[in-house]
Design an enzyme around this catalytic site. Structure first.
Site, short mmCIF file in Angstrom:
data_model
loop_
_atom_site.label_atom_id
_atom_site.label_comp_id
_atom_site.label_asym_id
_atom_site.label_seq_id
_atom_site.Cartn_x
_atom_site.Cartn_y
_atom_site.Cartn_z
N THR A 12 -5.85 -4.45 -12.25
CA THR A 12 -4.94 -3.87 -11.24
C THR A 12 -3.83 -4.81 -10.81
OG1 THR A 12 -6.52 -4.54 -9.55
CG2 THR A 12 -6.67 -2.28 -10.33
N LEU A 14 -1.88 -7.96 -8.97
CA LEU A 14 -2.02 -8.58 -7.65
C LEU A 14 -1.78 -7.55 -6.55
CD1 LEU A 14 -0.37 -12.11 -8.03
CD2 LEU A 14 -2.77 -11.50 -8.04
N HIS A 15 -2.74 -6.63 -6.38
CA HIS A 15 -2.66 -5.72 -5.23
C HIS A 15 -3.22 -6.46 -4.02
CE1 HIS A 15 -6.99 -4.72 -5.24
NE2 HIS A 15 -6.89 -4.81 -6.57
N LEU A 16 -3.42 -5.79 -2.91
CA LEU A 16 -3.70 -6.46 -1.64
C LEU A 16 -4.87 -7.43 -1.66
CD1 LEU A 16 -2.73 -6.82 1.20
CD2 LEU A 16 -4.12 -4.88 1.89
N GLU A 87 -12.16 -10.02 -9.10
CA GLU A 87 -12.40 -8.65 -9.56
C GLU A 87 -13.05 -8.64 -10.92
OE1 GLU A 87 -8.82 -6.32 -9.24
OE2 GLU A 87 -9.12 -6.19 -7.10
#
Length: 87
Positions: A12, A14-16, A87
């Site tokens: 995904t 660098l999401h939050l 992750e």
């Protein structure tokens, strides 16, 4: 000044959550920590700067550390990215 190129491997980008972990790691060090991606530069200690860079899976980041604890900071930043940012 020390720098290293790393590739974002988590699906995904660098999401939050991973951006927060990236910043938290940078904040553990006194030196200036920046990153370059897709021709732009950002402050690794700012979640907004990291999120604004829109870093996706497969993108290459160049992490740059400059200051008193730069070697340790670079090692930690590279390790957190290479481990998949939790992750």
């Amino acid at each position: 000044m020390v720098k290293k190129k790393v590739v974002i491997t988590n699906p995904t980008g660098l999401h939050l959550r991973p951006a927060g972990l990236f910043c938290k790691t940078a904040l553990d060090y006194e030196c200036k920590v920046t990153f370059q991606c897709k021709g732009s530069e950002g402050n690794a200690k700012s979640v907004l700067s990291v999120l604004g860079a829109c870093v996706k899976n497969g993108d290459e980041l160049e992490i740059v550390c400059e200051g008193k604890d730069e070697v340790e900071a670079l090692a930690a930043m590279a390790e957190i990215v290479e481990s998949g940012l939790g992750e």
